[in-house]
Design an enzyme around this catalytic site. Structure first.
Site, mmCIF file in Angstrom:
data_model
loop_
_atom_site.group_PDB
_atom_site.id
_atom_site.type_symbol
_atom_site.label_atom_id
_atom_site.label_comp_id
_atom_site.label_asym_id
_atom_site.label_seq_id
_atom_site.Cartn_x
_atom_site.Cartn_y
_atom_site.Cartn_z
ATOM 1 C CD1 TRP A 11 -2.584 -1.389 -0.090
ATOM 2 C CD2 TRP A 11 -3.046 -1.025 2.105
ATOM 3 N NE1 TRP A 11 -3.751 -2.134 0.092
ATOM 4 C CE2 TRP A 11 -4.128 -1.886 1.512
ATOM 5 C CE3 TRP A 11 -3.435 -0.535 3.294
ATOM 6 C CZ2 TRP A 11 -5.067 -2.259 2.018
ATOM 7 C CZ3 TRP A 11 -4.547 -0.845 4.039
ATOM 8 C CH2 TRP A 11 -5.594 -1.625 3.335
ATOM 9 C CE LYS A 12 3.916 1.117 -4.769
ATOM 10 N NZ LYS A 12 4.589 1.445 -5.862
ATOM 11 C CG HIS A 96 9.310 -1.295 -2.789
ATOM 12 N ND1 HIS A 96 9.328 -0.313 -3.588
ATOM 13 C CD2 HIS A 96 8.475 -2.077 -3.363
ATOM 14 C CE1 HIS A 96 8.318 -0.193 -4.402
ATOM 15 N NE2 HIS A 96 7.736 -1.275 -4.467
ATOM 16 C CD GLU A 166 8.147 -4.967 -6.871
ATOM 17 O OE1 GLU A 166 6.782 -5.109 -6.919
ATOM 18 O OE2 GLU A 166 8.616 -4.225 -6.160
ATOM 19 C CB SER A 212 2.201 -2.240 -14.144
ATOM 20 O OG SER A 212 2.707 -0.765 -13.903
ATOM 21 N N GLY A 233 1.153 -2.927 -6.409
ATOM 22 C CA GLY A 233 1.172 -1.721 -5.814
ATOM 23 C C GLY A 233 -0.255 -1.058 -6.139
#
Ligand code: PEP
Length: 251
Positions: A11-12, A96, A166, A212, A233
């Site tokens: 969820w950043k 990340h 990622e 994405s 995300g």
């Protein structure tokens, strides 16, 4: 070897505690019958205690988005492994690309965090990935190998690590890597893990794809042999959209 899929939401720096409560009410209802895969949400630190208590006894786990490697001390703004464990958080996203690129975390720091997390019995979701420039320069393989080798230095129990591939250029950009690019990278990552820890462990380690991922592409991505789940995300911020991703449902 069959590896249990993991669908993880990052969820950043989105969602307040009250927003996260509203989300959970809807999301848990949408996925309550899902039992054949792991589901995890990593909200901001301030939401963690409330989320752990709300999700107790459900099929959704809670993870943190970061952790410092020291146990305690004068490290203003940081959160330690024992602090996470104390509130019942047993998984943490480390390395990340936003931590690497915005907060300048390097491979050595990420390695210290991974070693510390494992020492506390916390499962790291260890993120790796190349930038667009590195891909265009043909350096993808070397970058992934370096990130894996340095990140996992001194790690005895590689089987307790989850890796997330990622590509930086695909995160939050709407650009998904092609299926071929994803599978090639995952095969390479598994080969490197085999070199580091042996074939059996490499076959058991889950490798997630992130960049994405959305309902429209998750089904195809999840058909790839070496993809064991997704780190999501943007498309995890709405309960309907993340529930479709969890179910590999296109629409
Ligand atoms: C991420 O934050 O790890 C990520 C993959 O983001 P997005 O799904 O928005 O690309």
């Amino acid at each position: 070897m069959s590896r249990r899929p993991l669908l993880a939401a990052n969820w950043k720096m989105f969602k307040t505690v009250s927003e996260s409560k509203d989300y959970i009410d809807i999301f848990c209802e949408l996925i309550k019958d899902v039992t054949d895969r792991d589901i995890l949400i990593a909200p901001s630190f301030v939401c963690l205690p409330e989320m752990v208590s709300m999700l107790q006894g459900t099929n959704v786990q809670v993870g943190a988005q970061n952790m410092y490697f020291e146990e305690k001390g004068a490290f203003t703004g940081e959160v330690s492994g024992p602090m996470l464990l104390d509130i019942g958080v047993k998984t943490v996203i480390l390395g990340h690309s936003e931590r690497r690129h915005i907060f300048k975390e390097d491979d050595e720091l990420i390695n210290k965090k991974i070693v510390a997390a494992l020492g506390y019995g916390i499962t790291p979701i260890f993120c790796i990935g190349e930038t667009l420039q590195e891909r265009e320069n043909g350096q993808t393989g070397d970058v992934l190998k370096r990130q894996l080798h340095v990140g996992l230095q001194g790690v005895a129990a590689v089987e307790n690590v989850i890796v997330a591939y990622e590509p930086v250029w695909a995160i939050g950009t709407g650009k998904t890597a092609t299926l071929e690019q994803i599978e090639d990278a995952h095969v390479l990552v598994r080969k490197e893990i085999a070199q580091l820890a042996g074939e059996d462990i490499a076959q058991s380690v889950r490798i997630l794809y992130g960049g994405s991922v959305k309902p429209a592409n998750v089904k195809d991505i999840m058909t790839l042999e070496d993809v064991d789940g997704a780190l999501v995300g943007g498309a995890s911020l709405e309960p309907e959209s993340f529930s479709k991703i969890v179910r590999f449902e296109q629409n």
